[in-house]
Structure formats: C-alpha cells, structure tokens
Scaffold this motif. Structure first.
Motif, PDB file in Angstrom:
ATOM      1  N   THR A   2      33.799  41.548  39.161  1.00  0.00           N
ATOM      2  CA  THR A   2      32.814  41.688  38.094  1.00  0.00           C
ATOM      3  C   THR A   2      32.912  40.773  37.237  1.00  0.00           C
ATOM      4  O   THR A   2      34.021  40.836  36.521  1.00  0.00           O
ATOM      5  N   CYS A   3      31.786  39.808  36.710  1.00  0.00           N
ATOM      6  CA  CYS A   3      32.047  39.013  35.726  1.00  0.00           C
ATOM      7  C   CYS A   3      31.788  39.679  34.168  1.00  0.00           C
ATOM      8  O   CYS A   3      32.525  39.442  33.229  1.00  0.00           O
ATOM      9  N   GLU A   4      30.853  40.323  34.253  1.00  0.00           N
ATOM     10  CA  GLU A   4      30.368  40.965  32.918  1.00  0.00           C
ATOM     11  C   GLU A   4      30.492  42.523  32.953  1.00  0.00           C
ATOM     12  O   GLU A   4      30.162  43.030  34.018  1.00  0.00           O
ATOM     13  N   GLY A  44      38.558  41.280  29.083  1.00  0.00           N
ATOM     14  CA  GLY A  44      37.375  40.695  29.356  1.00  0.00           C
ATOM     15  C   GLY A  44      35.991  41.445  29.087  1.00  0.00           C
ATOM     16  O   GLY A  44      35.008  41.163  29.434  1.00  0.00           O
ATOM     17  N   GLN A 101      41.545  45.085  36.026  1.00  0.00           N
ATOM     18  CA  GLN A 101      40.667  44.108  37.059  1.00  0.00           C
ATOM     19  C   GLN A 101      40.854  44.804  38.650  1.00  0.00           C
ATOM     20  O   GLN A 101      39.908  44.631  39.162  1.00  0.00           O
TER      21      GLN A 101
END
Length: 182
Positions: A2-4, A44, A101
C-alpha cells in the motif's frame, strides 16, 4: 504494498493500571505520544489521527469514555475516510516500521499479529465501517478488537519474528521492563 495509508493512535484510555497517563510517559526526547506519532509518520503514514484528549495534536476525545479501544475506534469511524488505516496503541514504543509494513503488505480487510489485537490494519469502506459501528455498540464484554477481527476474518501474521516489537506497558512493572530494553 500500500502506498497511501493513515494511522489512528489510540491514546485516550484511563491508564488505570499504570496509575498515570501513559501517553505522557517520557520516551526518547519526548513522550510516548510524540514518539509513536513520529514513528508512524516516519514509517509512511500520510496522517495520524490521535484518539484521546490531546489538543496539541488535534486529538479527538472519546465521546463515550471507558468503552475501550473498540469503543474509541467505533466513535472515530465516521470521521475516518475510506482507505487503509493502521491502528496503534500509544504504549508500544518498540514497534518497528518493518512490522507496520508487513501488516500493510497483506491485502485483507483486517490484519494483525497472532495473539496481539494491536497493531492492526483496517481497510475501511462502508462494510467495515458498519461492522465497526455494530461492534462499538455492543455490551462491554462483546465490544472488543478481537471480536472485530473475528468478524472481519482477520489475517494473522506469525508472532515469533515480532515479539520484542509488540511489548507494551500497562503497569509500572511493565514500564520499567520496557525502559530497560531500549
């Protein structure tokens, strides 16, 4: 992966077993609250929503106190936009970005580490929000993160690689042991 993603930092409990507000306990150059918020952003998170009466971080006080983590999460649910959320307690300062992560890498609606209700990834949409609302309205014993995880058929990561990162502090003795580990 997942990026966001965003995070909910649970910091609104009474800390009754500790005898003092856990969020305000000293850790590093600040407090557990500042440490955990910084950790989430560094890992992140696009945003960190603080659950609890912490105006310095626009914290959202519990509308119905003493309903536990599931109650707090259910109360926040209408404010949380759809998407990926990491739910983390304020009293777990050894959490690692690697563990976060690994949880985010699952594609399940809900994921956590076996035998540990938190940290937990939730992929919030209308269905998950409805389940959160229903769980939050339950009586005390039935209102739990574990019940939410069972209902959402959570994916469980194996605990052994993450045991040290999952240490938390609910009592003065646990706090002393945790501080000795740093």
């Amino acid at each position: 992966m997942t990026c966001e993603w965003r995070a909910v930092l649970l910091a609104g409990g009474r800390s009754s077993r500790m005898g003092t507000d856990k969020a305000a306990l000293p850790w590093g150059d600040g407090t557990l609250l500042t440490h955990m918020r910084t950790l989430l952003l560094a890992a992140g998170a696009n945003d960190v929503v603080v659950s609890g009466n912490h105006p310095q971080f626009d914290g959202i006080p519990d509308g119905m106190p003493d309903t536990g983590p599931m109650g707090a999460l259910a109360q926040l649910a209408p404010r949380l936009q759809d998407g990926t959320w990491m739910v983390v307690p304020v009293d777990m300062p050894l959490l690692s970005a690697d563990l976060l992560q690994a949880l985010l890498a699952t594609e399940a609606a809900c994921a956590c580490v076996e035998d540990h209700p938190l940290p937990m990834v939730l992929r919030i949409d209308a269905r998950v929000r409805a389940v959160m609302d229903e769980m939050g309205a339950r009586e005390e014993r039935a209102r739990s993160l574990r019940a939410l995880q069972a209902r959402l058929q959570a994916r469980y990561l194996p605990a052994p690689p993450w045991r040290a990162a999952l240490r938390n502090c609910n009592t003065p003795e646990a706090w002393s042991a945790l501080r000795a580990m740093r």
